[in-house]
Scaffold this motif. Sequence first.
Motif, short mmCIF file in Angstrom:
data_model
loop_
_atom_site.label_atom_id
_atom_site.label_comp_id
_atom_site.label_asym_id
_atom_site.label_seq_id
_atom_site.Cartn_x
_atom_site.Cartn_y
_atom_site.Cartn_z
N HIS A 53 4.48 12.23 -0.75
CA HIS A 53 3.09 11.82 -0.61
C HIS A 53 2.87 11.16 0.75
O HIS A 53 3.79 10.86 1.49
CB HIS A 53 2.70 10.82 -1.71
CG HIS A 53 2.87 11.35 -3.10
ND1 HIS A 53 4.03 11.18 -3.80
CD2 HIS A 53 2.03 12.05 -3.89
CE1 HIS A 53 3.90 11.76 -4.99
NE2 HIS A 53 2.71 12.28 -5.06
N GLY A 54 1.60 10.92 1.05
CA GLY A 54 1.23 10.10 2.19
C GLY A 54 1.56 10.68 3.54
O GLY A 54 1.48 11.87 3.79
N TRP A 55 1.98 9.77 4.43
CA TRP A 55 2.18 10.12 5.83
C TRP A 55 3.29 11.15 6.02
O TRP A 55 3.20 12.02 6.88
CB TRP A 55 2.49 8.86 6.63
CG TRP A 55 1.32 7.95 6.79
CD1 TRP A 55 1.14 6.72 6.22
CD2 TRP A 55 0.13 8.20 7.55
NE1 TRP A 55 -0.08 6.20 6.57
CE2 TRP A 55 -0.71 7.07 7.41
CE3 TRP A 55 -0.30 9.26 8.35
CZ2 TRP A 55 -1.95 6.98 8.02
CZ3 TRP A 55 -1.54 9.16 8.97
CH2 TRP A 55 -2.35 8.03 8.80
N ASP A 56 4.35 11.07 5.22
CA ASP A 56 5.45 12.04 5.37
C ASP A 56 4.97 13.46 5.06
O ASP A 56 5.35 14.42 5.74
CB ASP A 56 6.62 11.66 4.45
CG ASP A 56 7.38 10.45 4.96
OD1 ASP A 56 7.60 10.38 6.18
OD2 ASP A 56 7.72 9.58 4.16
N ARG A 57 4.15 13.56 4.04
CA ARG A 57 3.62 14.88 3.69
C ARG A 57 2.69 15.40 4.78
O ARG A 57 2.70 16.57 5.13
CB ARG A 57 2.88 14.79 2.36
CG ARG A 57 2.42 16.13 1.82
CD ARG A 57 1.89 15.97 0.42
NE ARG A 57 1.46 17.25 -0.13
CZ ARG A 57 0.98 17.40 -1.34
NH1 ARG A 57 0.87 16.35 -2.15
NH2 ARG A 57 0.60 18.58 -1.78
N ALA A 109 0.96 1.89 5.18
CA ALA A 109 1.46 2.42 3.92
C ALA A 109 1.19 1.50 2.74
O ALA A 109 1.60 1.80 1.63
CB ALA A 109 2.96 2.69 4.02
N GLY A 110 0.50 0.40 2.95
CA GLY A 110 0.29 -0.54 1.87
C GLY A 110 -1.16 -0.66 1.44
O GLY A 110 -1.97 0.23 1.66
N THR A 111 -1.47 -1.80 0.84
CA THR A 111 -2.83 -2.06 0.36
C THR A 111 -3.48 -3.21 1.13
O THR A 111 -4.53 -3.70 0.72
CB THR A 111 -2.80 -2.40 -1.14
OG1 THR A 111 -1.90 -3.49 -1.36
CG2 THR A 111 -2.36 -1.19 -1.95
N ARG A 112 -2.86 -3.63 2.21
CA ARG A 112 -3.42 -4.69 3.05
C ARG A 112 -3.72 -4.11 4.42
O ARG A 112 -2.86 -3.49 5.05
CB ARG A 112 -2.42 -5.85 3.17
CG ARG A 112 -2.97 -7.08 3.89
CD ARG A 112 -1.91 -8.19 3.90
NE ARG A 112 -2.35 -9.36 4.62
CZ ARG A 112 -3.03 -10.36 4.08
NH1 ARG A 112 -3.34 -10.32 2.80
NH2 ARG A 112 -3.40 -11.41 4.80
N SER A 113 -4.94 -4.32 4.89
CA SER A 113 -5.36 -3.74 6.17
C SER A 113 -4.76 -4.49 7.34
O SER A 113 -4.21 -5.59 7.19
CB SER A 113 -6.88 -3.76 6.27
OG SER A 113 -7.36 -5.06 6.59
N LEU A 114 -4.89 -3.91 8.50
CA LEU A 114 -4.59 -4.63 9.74
C LEU A 114 -5.76 -5.56 10.04
O LEU A 114 -6.89 -5.34 9.58
CB LEU A 114 -4.38 -3.64 10.88
CG LEU A 114 -3.32 -2.56 10.68
CD1 LEU A 114 -3.21 -1.71 11.94
CD2 LEU A 114 -1.99 -3.16 10.32
N ALA A 115 -5.51 -6.58 10.82
CA ALA A 115 -6.58 -7.51 11.17
C ALA A 115 -7.64 -6.82 12.03
O ALA A 115 -7.33 -5.94 12.84
CB ALA A 115 -6.01 -8.71 11.92
N PRO A 138 8.00 5.28 12.65
CA PRO A 138 8.25 4.58 11.37
C PRO A 138 7.61 3.20 11.28
O PRO A 138 7.14 2.80 10.22
CB PRO A 138 9.79 4.49 11.33
CG PRO A 138 10.27 5.56 12.24
CD PRO A 138 9.23 5.69 13.33
N ASP A 139 7.59 2.47 12.39
CA ASP A 139 7.01 1.13 12.37
C ASP A 139 5.50 1.18 12.13
O ASP A 139 4.95 0.38 11.36
CB ASP A 139 7.30 0.39 13.67
CG ASP A 139 8.78 0.10 13.84
OD1 ASP A 139 9.47 -0.03 12.81
OD2 ASP A 139 9.24 0.02 14.99
#
Length: 200
Positions: A141-145, A163-169, A156-157
């Motif tokens: 799923h996601g970015w790898d797909r 890849a989570g549920t918290r946004s960047l500032a 990767p960084d």
Amino acid sequence: MELALKEAWRLHPKPDIIVFAAFQFDPEASKDIEMTAGTGLTLLRAEMNTDLLTGDLQKNKAGTDSFWLIGQPDVTLVPAESTEQGDWVVQVNGFDYFNPSDNSITSGGPSEIALWMLDTDYNGRCLYPRQVFFPQGNKKHGWDRLAKALRAKLDPDRIKAFAGTRSLAFRAGEYGQIAIKIIDTRGVESLKILDLPQAL
């Protein structure tokens, strides 16, 4: 949708609930349906399973219900820990949806979200995703797909940050509001719009 609302206002007695059912909803229609607080009407968006177009092929298993009703995303807006990159951060907690098989309300957490997008300066007309996240970040799923489909290499960084549920500032934009759209594992979409406080 506009014609249905006009007709509803002419009816006596006036209905309490209007259900709009469709195989797919235009983003603006979805926004209008979900932003009806205080109008005296409850508008619900029922996204129909496309298997209804070929009813004889529909399989009797989980995820093939004829209708899905999904609530707005449950999100939290918090001040960013560091103002160097921005002032605000959005945390997506999940959502609720109506299960038509047993008439119950089921809570869906991050594991049920296939993708969510954040427009940090929503203009009230169209969603421009400035941050996109795949909470189900694994090889299938996601970015790898997506990387496999595009035949591209990913950092990767940077992928970990998205890849989570918290946004960047981020900082407040010209329009002073944000839009969060989630897509659950069935492909059902839901949108929430928030006004940003004027000052921290």
